[in-house]
Motif scaffolding. Structure first.
Motif, PDB file in Angstrom:
ATOM      1  N   ALA A 108     -59.826 -19.720 -15.912  1.00 52.02           N
ATOM      2  CA  ALA A 108     -59.743 -18.400 -16.551  1.00 52.02           C
ATOM      3  C   ALA A 108     -59.698 -18.566 -18.059  1.00 52.02           C
ATOM      4  CB  ALA A 108     -58.505 -17.658 -16.066  1.00 52.02           C
ATOM      5  N   ALA A 109     -60.415 -17.706 -18.757  1.00 54.30           N
ATOM      6  CA  ALA A 109     -60.428 -17.734 -20.218  1.00 54.30           C
ATOM      7  C   ALA A 109     -60.360 -16.307 -20.741  1.00 54.30           C
ATOM      8  CB  ALA A 109     -61.694 -18.417 -20.730  1.00 54.30           C
ATOM      9  N   ARG A 110     -59.627 -16.128 -21.811  1.00 50.46           N
ATOM     10  CA  ARG A 110     -59.574 -14.820 -22.462  1.00 50.46           C
ATOM     11  C   ARG A 110     -60.590 -14.804 -23.593  1.00 50.46           C
ATOM     12  NH1 ARG A 110     -56.801 -10.346 -22.448  1.00 50.46           N
ATOM     13  NH2 ARG A 110     -55.360 -11.175 -20.882  1.00 50.46           N
ATOM     14  N   VAL A 111     -61.408 -13.762 -23.624  1.00 45.74           N
ATOM     15  CA  VAL A 111     -62.497 -13.656 -24.592  1.00 45.74           C
ATOM     16  C   VAL A 111     -62.245 -12.464 -25.507  1.00 45.74           C
ATOM     17  CG1 VAL A 111     -64.995 -13.425 -24.880  1.00 45.74           C
ATOM     18  CG2 VAL A 111     -64.073 -14.619 -22.875  1.00 45.74           C
ATOM     19  N   ARG A 112     -62.379 -12.697 -26.806  1.00 45.51           N
ATOM     20  CA  ARG A 112     -62.269 -11.609 -27.767  1.00 45.51           C
ATOM     21  C   ARG A 112     -63.562 -10.794 -27.762  1.00 45.51           C
ATOM     22  NH1 ARG A 112     -58.515 -11.688 -31.613  1.00 45.51           N
ATOM     23  NH2 ARG A 112     -59.926 -10.609 -33.046  1.00 45.51           N
ATOM     24  N   PRO A 113     -63.510  -9.533 -28.127  1.00 42.77           N
ATOM     25  CA  PRO A 113     -64.741  -8.738 -28.219  1.00 42.77           C
ATOM     26  C   PRO A 113     -65.704  -9.375 -29.212  1.00 42.77           C
ATOM     27  CG  PRO A 113     -62.802  -7.338 -28.401  1.00 42.77           C
ATOM     28  CD  PRO A 113     -62.317  -8.746 -28.505  1.00 42.77           C
ATOM     29  N   PHE A 114     -66.985  -9.214 -28.956  1.00 44.81           N
ATOM     30  CA  PHE A 114     -68.008  -9.739 -29.865  1.00 44.81           C
ATOM     31  C   PHE A 114     -69.291  -8.957 -29.664  1.00 44.81           C
ATOM     32  CE2 PHE A 114     -68.525 -11.986 -25.904  1.00 44.81           C
ATOM     33  CZ  PHE A 114     -69.877 -12.292 -25.790  1.00 44.81           C
ATOM     34  N   PHE A 115     -70.257  -9.222 -30.517  1.00 40.64           N
ATOM     35  CA  PHE A 115     -71.576  -8.619 -30.389  1.00 40.64           C
ATOM     36  C   PHE A 115     -72.559  -9.687 -29.920  1.00 40.64           C
ATOM     37  CE2 PHE A 115     -69.635  -5.925 -33.716  1.00 40.64           C
ATOM     38  CZ  PHE A 115     -69.820  -4.675 -33.136  1.00 40.64           C
ATOM     39  N   LEU A 116     -73.526  -9.263 -29.116  1.00 39.87           N
ATOM     40  CA  LEU A 116     -74.537 -10.185 -28.595  1.00 39.87           C
ATOM     41  C   LEU A 116     -75.906  -9.509 -28.637  1.00 39.87           C
ATOM     42  CD1 LEU A 116     -74.826 -13.025 -27.234  1.00 39.87           C
ATOM     43  CD2 LEU A 116     -74.701 -11.846 -25.035  1.00 39.87           C
TER      44      LEU A 116
ATOM     45  N   TRP B   4     -79.198 -17.733 -41.005  1.00 43.51           N
ATOM     46  CA  TRP B   4     -80.068 -16.903 -41.841  1.00 43.51           C
ATOM     47  C   TRP B   4     -79.858 -15.422 -41.523  1.00 43.51           C
ATOM     48  CZ3 TRP B   4     -84.346 -14.014 -39.869  1.00 43.51           C
ATOM     49  CH2 TRP B   4     -85.162 -13.427 -40.859  1.00 43.51           C
ATOM     50  N   ALA B   5     -79.640 -15.115 -40.261  1.00 44.19           N
ATOM     51  CA  ALA B   5     -79.458 -13.730 -39.833  1.00 44.19           C
ATOM     52  C   ALA B   5     -78.022 -13.244 -40.026  1.00 44.19           C
ATOM     53  CB  ALA B   5     -79.863 -13.587 -38.365  1.00 44.19           C
ATOM     54  N   GLY B   6     -77.138 -14.109 -40.524  1.00 45.37           N
ATOM     55  CA  GLY B   6     -75.752 -13.724 -40.705  1.00 45.37           C
ATOM     56  C   GLY B   6     -74.985 -13.674 -39.404  1.00 45.37           C
ATOM     57  N   ARG B   7     -75.401 -14.481 -38.467  1.00 45.01           N
ATOM     58  CA  ARG B   7     -74.794 -14.475 -37.138  1.00 45.01           C
ATOM     59  C   ARG B   7     -74.451 -15.901 -36.729  1.00 45.01           C
ATOM     60  NH1 ARG B   7     -79.231 -10.208 -34.556  1.00 45.01           N
ATOM     61  NH2 ARG B   7     -78.769  -8.506 -36.017  1.00 45.01           N
ATOM     62  N   ARG B   8     -74.289 -16.131 -35.423  1.00 45.04           N
ATOM     63  CA  ARG B   8     -73.972 -17.438 -34.882  1.00 45.04           C
ATOM     64  C   ARG B   8     -74.498 -17.506 -33.459  1.00 45.04           C
ATOM     65  NH1 ARG B   8     -69.863 -16.638 -31.232  1.00 45.04           N
ATOM     66  NH2 ARG B   8     -68.515 -14.812 -31.528  1.00 45.04           N
ATOM     67  N   LEU B   9     -74.376 -18.657 -32.837  1.00 45.01           N
ATOM     68  CA  LEU B   9     -74.719 -18.771 -31.427  1.00 45.01           C
ATOM     69  C   LEU B   9     -73.478 -18.467 -30.594  1.00 45.01           C
ATOM     70  CD1 LEU B   9     -76.906 -22.019 -31.428  1.00 45.01           C
ATOM     71  CD2 LEU B   9     -77.662 -19.635 -31.465  1.00 45.01           C
TER      72      LEU B   9
ATOM     73  N   ALA C  34     -75.114 -14.214 -31.606  1.00 43.40           N
ATOM     74  CA  ALA C  34     -73.896 -13.436 -31.433  1.00 43.40           C
ATOM     75  C   ALA C  34     -73.287 -13.169 -32.800  1.00 43.40           C
ATOM     76  CB  ALA C  34     -72.905 -14.193 -30.551  1.00 43.40           C
ATOM     77  N   ALA C  35     -72.284 -12.299 -32.823  1.00 39.60           N
ATOM     78  CA  ALA C  35     -71.573 -12.006 -34.074  1.00 39.60           C
ATOM     79  C   ALA C  35     -70.156 -11.579 -33.738  1.00 39.60           C
ATOM     80  CB  ALA C  35     -72.287 -10.902 -34.858  1.00 39.60           C
ATOM     81  N   ASP C  36     -69.249 -11.878 -34.649  1.00 37.26           N
ATOM     82  CA  ASP C  36     -67.854 -11.492 -34.459  1.00 37.26           C
ATOM     83  C   ASP C  36     -67.676 -10.004 -34.719  1.00 37.26           C
ATOM     84  OD1 ASP C  36     -67.096 -14.149 -33.943  1.00 37.26           O
ATOM     85  OD2 ASP C  36     -66.877 -14.561 -36.089  1.00 37.26           O
ATOM     86  N   VAL C  37     -66.691  -9.429 -34.056  1.00 39.08           N
ATOM     87  CA  VAL C  37     -66.290  -8.056 -34.350  1.00 39.08           C
ATOM     88  C   VAL C  37     -65.318  -8.106 -35.519  1.00 39.08           C
ATOM     89  CG1 VAL C  37     -65.043  -6.032 -33.490  1.00 39.08           C
ATOM     90  CG2 VAL C  37     -66.592  -7.289 -31.976  1.00 39.08           C
ATOM     91  N   PRO C  38     -65.595  -7.396 -36.614  1.00 40.02           N
ATOM     92  CA  PRO C  38     -64.707  -7.454 -37.778  1.00 40.02           C
ATOM     93  C   PRO C  38     -63.278  -7.041 -37.422  1.00 40.02           C
ATOM     94  CG  PRO C  38     -66.770  -6.372 -38.340  1.00 40.02           C
ATOM     95  CD  PRO C  38     -66.748  -6.526 -36.842  1.00 40.02           C
TER      96      PRO C  38
END
Length: 282
Positions: free
Chosen positions: A25-33, A111-116, A272-276
């Protein structure tokens, strides 16, 4: 991109391969994909803007599977714009970009300001952010009401294959011929097979997807880890080569892996990208 709510996900499967166990089990923070895989046209804009040179272009070759033998070969001149090599048709603009290494995918993401995405984030999203235990991101079956839900490598066996009962999956696949029952022999346009409940497409089939995670046993996930030149990054999602009797890689828990400089004609990515955080005005 789509918002992926946070939550708890049980990663892995007791019915999958050894590297899918133990389930944890893992807890995941909200993010964008990204809703869709990064397409050829998008990657071209990155290259034209930055003059970026991919690993395959630097090395002079990249991986392609020989359809006659079922073996992987390095094809000279195979690149993201001609994944099968010079003299073959160029990659269509609306298909997922392939022949990109992990390093290439990470460069695009920066370059896109994101991450994998991490592999845990990827599986959380594939499970609908509700810890669905269905084997696929879209549900329980590959074919629903006569419609294929993903671009996979369904294989039509020859009489010789059936007669010989070949036990080795790789050799058995080589003795079969690919079927286009799902509409495509190789890559398909991104998003061609519909979306999941989170409005994500191609979360199974089409191409494997690079993640930001290092490949290692789940049992060691909390142990310190120092990558070496031989370390590999995790890929998720399966591809147009995957079938139930070969790798069944389009299951949400399936894993693949390769070294960060490796490029192949059945591997792409999404970002993906982090939720501010509150008060973060970036």
């Amino acid at each position: 991109m789509v918002y992926v709510p946070g939550g708890v996900v049980h990663v892995g499967s007791t019915r999958g391969g050894p590297d899918e166990r133990p389930v944890f089990a893992a807890r995941v923070r909200p993010f964008f994909l990204d809703r869709r895989l990064v397409a050829v046209a998008q990657f071209r804009r990155f290259v034209e803007s930055t003059h970026y040179v991919t690993d395959a272009e630097r090395f002079g070759d990249a991986g392609v599977m020989d359809p006659d033998t079922g073996e992987w070969v390095l094809v000279s001149g195979a690149t993201w714009h001609h994944p099968l090599g010079p003299g073959t048709p160029p990659a269509p603009d609306d298909h997922p970009v392939t022949q990109v290494s992990w390093r290439d995918a990470a460069a695009y993401a920066r370059w896109a300001g994101r991450r994998l995405p991490t592999e845990v984030e990827w599986e959380h999203a594939a499970r609908g952010a509700v810890d669905s235990r269905a084997p696929y991101a879209w549900g329980d079956r590959l074919v629903v009401a006569g419609r294929y839900m993903a671009n996979t490598g369904e294989l039509a066996a020859t009489r010789d294959t059936v007669h010989m009962g070949e036990p080795d999956p790789a050799r058995r696949a080589a003795r079969q011929h690919p079927s286009a029952d799902d509409g495509h022999l190789m890559t398909s346009p991104v998003g061609a097979y519909g979306e999941t409940r989170l409005r994500l497409s191609d979360m199974g089939g089409n191409v494997w997807e690079w993640t930001d995670s290092w490949y290692r046993p789940y049992a060691d996930r909390d142990a310190p880890y120092v990558p070496t030149p031989a370390s590999e990054r995790v890929q998720r999602g399966g591809s147009f080569l995957c079938s139930t009797d070969f790798c069944h890689g389009y299951r949400v828990s399936a894993r693949s892996h390769a070294t960060p400089e490796t490029a192949s004609f059945h591997v792409g990515f999404r970002t993906a990208a982090d939720v501010p955080e509150p008060g973060d005005h970036r």
